[in-house]
Design a protein around this motif. Structure first.
Motif, PDB file in Angstrom:
ATOM      1  N   SER B  44       0.836  -1.196   0.000  1.00 43.59           N
ATOM      2  CA  SER B  44       0.000   0.000   0.000  1.00 43.59           C
ATOM      3  C   SER B  44       0.868   1.242   0.000  1.00 43.59           C
ATOM      4  O   SER B  44       2.042   1.208   0.334  1.00 43.59           O
ATOM      5  CB  SER B  44      -0.930   0.026   1.209  1.00 43.59           C
ATOM      6  N   VAL B  50      -4.426   2.350  -1.680  1.00 44.72           N
ATOM      7  CA  VAL B  50      -4.426   1.513  -0.486  1.00 44.72           C
ATOM      8  C   VAL B  50      -5.769   0.792  -0.407  1.00 44.72           C
ATOM      9  O   VAL B  50      -6.807   1.363  -0.723  1.00 44.72           O
ATOM     10  CB  VAL B  50      -4.154   2.389   0.771  1.00 44.72           C
ATOM     11  N   PRO B  51      -5.765  -0.506  -0.064  1.00 46.92           N
ATOM     12  CA  PRO B  51      -7.045  -1.185   0.123  1.00 46.92           C
ATOM     13  C   PRO B  51      -7.619  -0.844   1.497  1.00 46.92           C
ATOM     14  O   PRO B  51      -6.873  -0.779   2.472  1.00 46.92           O
ATOM     15  CB  PRO B  51      -6.680  -2.676   0.042  1.00 46.92           C
ATOM     16  N   ASP B  52      -8.931  -0.610   1.552  1.00 44.24           N
ATOM     17  CA  ASP B  52      -9.534  -0.308   2.848  1.00 44.24           C
ATOM     18  C   ASP B  52      -9.839  -1.613   3.592  1.00 44.24           C
ATOM     19  O   ASP B  52      -9.490  -2.695   3.126  1.00 44.24           O
ATOM     20  CB  ASP B  52     -10.785   0.567   2.683  1.00 44.24           C
ATOM     21  N   SER B  53     -10.516  -1.509   4.744  1.00 44.92           N
ATOM     22  CA  SER B  53     -10.733  -2.703   5.575  1.00 44.92           C
ATOM     23  C   SER B  53     -11.616  -3.733   4.890  1.00 44.92           C
ATOM     24  O   SER B  53     -11.651  -4.887   5.291  1.00 44.92           O
ATOM     25  CB  SER B  53     -11.368  -2.295   6.904  1.00 44.92           C
ATOM     26  N   GLN B  54     -12.347  -3.300   3.841  1.00 48.30           N
ATOM     27  CA  GLN B  54     -13.195  -4.251   3.135  1.00 48.30           C
ATOM     28  C   GLN B  54     -12.525  -4.748   1.860  1.00 48.30           C
ATOM     29  O   GLN B  54     -13.148  -5.425   1.046  1.00 48.30           O
ATOM     30  CB  GLN B  54     -14.529  -3.588   2.806  1.00 48.30           C
ATOM     31  N   GLY B  55     -11.253  -4.385   1.676  1.00 50.48           N
ATOM     32  CA  GLY B  55     -10.513  -4.876   0.523  1.00 50.48           C
ATOM     33  C   GLY B  55     -10.752  -4.098  -0.757  1.00 50.48           C
ATOM     34  O   GLY B  55     -10.434  -4.581  -1.836  1.00 50.48           O
ATOM     35  N   ARG B  56     -11.326  -2.897  -0.650  1.00 48.14           N
ATOM     36  CA  ARG B  56     -11.551  -2.089  -1.853  1.00 48.14           C
ATOM     37  C   ARG B  56     -10.437  -1.072  -2.001  1.00 48.14           C
ATOM     38  O   ARG B  56     -10.073  -0.387  -1.052  1.00 48.14           O
ATOM     39  CB  ARG B  56     -12.890  -1.348  -1.752  1.00 48.14           C
ATOM     40  N   TRP B  57      -9.910  -0.958  -3.238  1.00 48.35           N
ATOM     41  CA  TRP B  57      -8.830  -0.009  -3.475  1.00 48.35           C
ATOM     42  C   TRP B  57      -9.360   1.412  -3.511  1.00 48.35           C
ATOM     43  O   TRP B  57     -10.425   1.666  -4.065  1.00 48.35           O
ATOM     44  CB  TRP B  57      -8.129  -0.315  -4.794  1.00 48.35           C
TER      45      TRP B  57
END
Lengths: 358, 343
Positions: B44, B50-57
């Motif tokens: 990241s 950066v991917p967020d906590s739900q895995g979305r960029w």
């Protein structure tokens, strides 16, 4: 069958023995004092940081205000570390896959289940797990393998790589000691070449260079290429461990097996391999643990394994600045898994020991 | 003889089919696949990708890629994000694992020419090595830093640049070299050195992690030029145009004051011919660059806003990174962002 294990001395007796040993003689007293001082110096600040001042829920501001460990960060990123970049709405699929994987691995650790049915179970479950993850059948949305991540993908690579690598390793080990020159040369060359390069370069070759050499129109999924590279790597290392076991067998075992008229396959399957594999259990587990930890290297070719998800989480602008917590969490998870493997191997070793042997 | 000629013919066919120099081959491949593969910095890069906590960029570079997907497909979802590392990014691009790199790659001569054969259609961020000092030192220019202790990562161009800078200005300095960026920051934070140097964007990210970020300033001097550009393989002119004019549209939109909030209203009512051309109300700019739709810029701005809005949302002063626009302001406001006119 009625052999009774000698009873362990009671806890009180052992504790008293330990206490006596701690203060027997000036050297031991010195060591005891030093260890107590070290603990007194290190433990209270750690407990203060990790428990008393720690933040267990809330956001990064709450963590920074409290000043202690930010376990809220691990809590926030926990599921991300399990599933990685897998689409959020579909997370139940890797969850189910992990449950199946863990269940199969656990069942496989019991010797009473080591039979044909277990092999069939694996043969059915492996493609089922992969289909569950990949989708495209039974109304499941297709999910590209590059989105697989977290503990789910670490588990897949490790279990599939090691499970397919192990039989391959046995073949390579036997091949290297074969009387047929071609088989011997091939096995030796493969083992030496693969052992001669770092895993990272093999992964790099598999992920990035291999597609350049494949003919037009032929494409192998990147994750498959990675698992293949990892399998071959683990097979080469494991083969040498097993070869050590084969060489440690007294010549008499080979000759006796031959003398009673067994074929090559029977000799290996019934006499040599069971003994060779048993005596090398500690070395095998050592290699297994090393290989398991090597799965973290897949990050160089962009796979989001468990460890990588934590490093990605460290870059979240909302949660900057908690690397200690993340690395402690990773260390804890790896320790639990590796320690379990190690304890299991000790149990297995004991169960293989002939009666009465200590 | 006959056999020989067959072999020769086969060889010729093979050579011809392996001939790579067809114009637009990368773009054709992207369209055929139905998604554009975009290389972003893994694991990241705070604020940029950066991917967020739900895995979305999410992030600045990520939205540039989504904008490119709108231009090609009129759909921001038709992009696959491929995390690459600084070691794997160029092999990944060469091998076709990714079509576009949007990961803070500096545009340099060797990367542009014979060694790697890449193209850099448009610069999206002007970075450069900068110097951070505690505010209490009361220093306005790096030239006043004679005798300073400098925290710097070893073995990098950063280390060479800082040495060059001090030598060129006849100043003395003591380096404190630590390889790990987190360790280096702690050393600076605890006062082991007076100066912390790194690329501007990275330095700003590090500043957010100090005990008292507000007590530190980043000096205006830039010790190096790091123009970060979208990177593609050389040899596809159509894709080059398409990527370039996606970025230019974002910059032009900011210059003309078109925002996410007013883009629809401007498209409906503006009489300014420049705005009408950019938003595809008149002219054929979209067709010229091969976009899926003539009003691709309008869709991009409706989805993500102009360059300035994307910047402020992910890396601007109100984000944890707190980057000021500086060199990344529009040229009319003293920055370096200058896009050719859309006409």
């Amino acid at each position: 069958m009625d052999r009774i294990a000698p009873a362990l001395p009671s806890f009180a007796v052992r504790a008293a023995g330990f206490a006596r040993a701690c203060v027997s003689g000036p050297v031991n007293i010195g060591i005891t004092v030093a260890v107590i001082a070290l603990l007194a110096w290190a433990v209270p600040p750690f407990v203060q940081w990790a428990v008393i001042d720690a933040t267990f829920s809330g956001n990064a501001q709450a963590c920074r205000a409290a000043g202690g460990a930010c376990w809220a960060f691990i809590r926030e990123k926990f599921w991300f570390s399990v599933f990685g970049l897998y689409p959020y709405e579909e997370r139940w699929r890797p969850a189910l896959m992990l449950v199946m994987l863990v269940a199969l691995v656990v069942v496989s650790t019991f010797r009473q289940f080591w039979n044909r049915n277990l092999l069939i179970a694996w043969a059915v479950a492996a493609p089922a797990m992969l289909l569950l993850m990949a989708g495209g059948v039974l109304g499941l949305t297709p999910v590209a393998t590059r989105l697989w991540g977290g503990m789910a993908v670490s588990g897949l690579i490790a279990v599939f790589g090691l499970a397919t690598g192990y039989p391959l390793a046995i073949l390579l080990a036997l091949g290297r000691r074969s009387d047929l020159p071609l088989v011997r040369w091939f096995s030796t060359a493969l083992i030496e070449v693969v052992r001669g390069v770092p895993l990272i370069s093999l992964l790099f070759m598999a992920a990035i260079m291999l597609p350049l050499f494949l003919p037009q129109g032929v494409s192998l999924d990147r994750l498959v290429r990675i698992i293949l590279a990892y399998t071959i790597f683990s097979a080469a290392y494991m083969a040498e461990v097993i070869r050590g076991g084969l060489q440690a067998m007294p010549r008499g075992q080979y000759e006796a097996a031959e003398a009673i008229g067994l074929s090559y396959g029977q000799r290996m399957r019934l006499v040599i391999l069971p003994q060779a594999l048993t005596i090398t259990i500690p070395a095998q587990v050592n290699t297994f643990i090393g290989l398991f930890k090597d799965t973290t290297l897949v990050v160089v070719i962009g796979v989001f394994d468990f460890f990588t998800t934590l490093r990605a989480a460290l870059g979240d602008p909302q949660w900057l600045g908690f690397p200690t917590e993340a690395y402690l969490y990773a260390a804890f998870v790896y320790f639990v898994l590796c320690f379990t493997m190690s304890r299991y191997s000790m149990r297995l070793e004991k169960s293989f020991k002939p009666e009465g042997a200590r | 003889m006959k056999v020989l000629s067959i072999v020769a013919a086969a060889a010729a066919t093979f050579v011809l089919s392996a001939e790579p120099a067809l114009a637009g081959r990368d773009l054709d491949q992207i369209k055929q696949r139905g998604t554009v593969r975009c290389g972003v910095q893994g694991p990241s890069n705070p604020g940029f990708g950066v991917p967020d906590s739900q895995g979305r960029w999410g992030g600045f570079n990520v939205e540039i890629c989504r904008a490119i997907a709108i231009t090609i497909f009129n759909d921001p979802a038709k992009v696959e994000f491929v995390p690459v590392t600084t070691q794997s990014r160029f092999p990944a691009l060469s091998a076709g694992e990714v079509d576009v790199l949007s990961n803070n790659t500096t545009w340099t001569l060797t990367r542009d020419t014979n060694v790697n054969r890449f193209n850099f259609p448009a610069i999206v961020f002007y970075d450069g090595q900068a110097i951070m000092i505690p505010r209490r030192l009361n220093v306005a220019s790096a030239r006043q830093l004679d005798g300073a202790t400098v925290c710097v990562q070893p073995g990098t161009t950063t280390e060479l640049n800082i040495a060059d800078f001090f030598r060129a200005n006849n100043l003395r300095f003591t380096p404190v070299v630590i390889a790990d960026l987190d360790e280096l920051r702690r050393a600076y934070d605890s006062g082991r050195c007076d100066v912390f140097t790194n690329d501007f964007a990275a330095l700003a990210a590090q500043r957010t992690l100090l005990t008292r970020p507000a007590d530190h300033v980043i000096l205006p001097e830039r010790l190096s030029k790091e123009p970060l550009a979208v990177t593609i393989r050389q040899g596809d002119e159509e894709l080059t145009n398409l990527v370039a004019w996606t970025v230019f549209a974002l910059i032009d939109a900011e210059e003309m004051g078109i925002t996410q909030a007013n883009v629809e209203q401007l498209a409906g009512s503006s009489t300014d011919p420049r705005i009408r051309r950019l938003l595809g109300v008149e002219g054929n700019m979209g067709e010229s660059i091969g976009a899926a739709r003539g009003d691709y810029a309008r869709t991009i701005i409706r989805s993500f806003g102009n360059y300035g809005e994307i910047f402020e949302r992910h890396i601007g002063v109100n984000t944890p990174l707190a980057l000021e626009r500086g060199q990344n302001a529009i040229w009319t406001r003293g920055g370096l962002l200058y896009a050719p006119p859309a006409r």
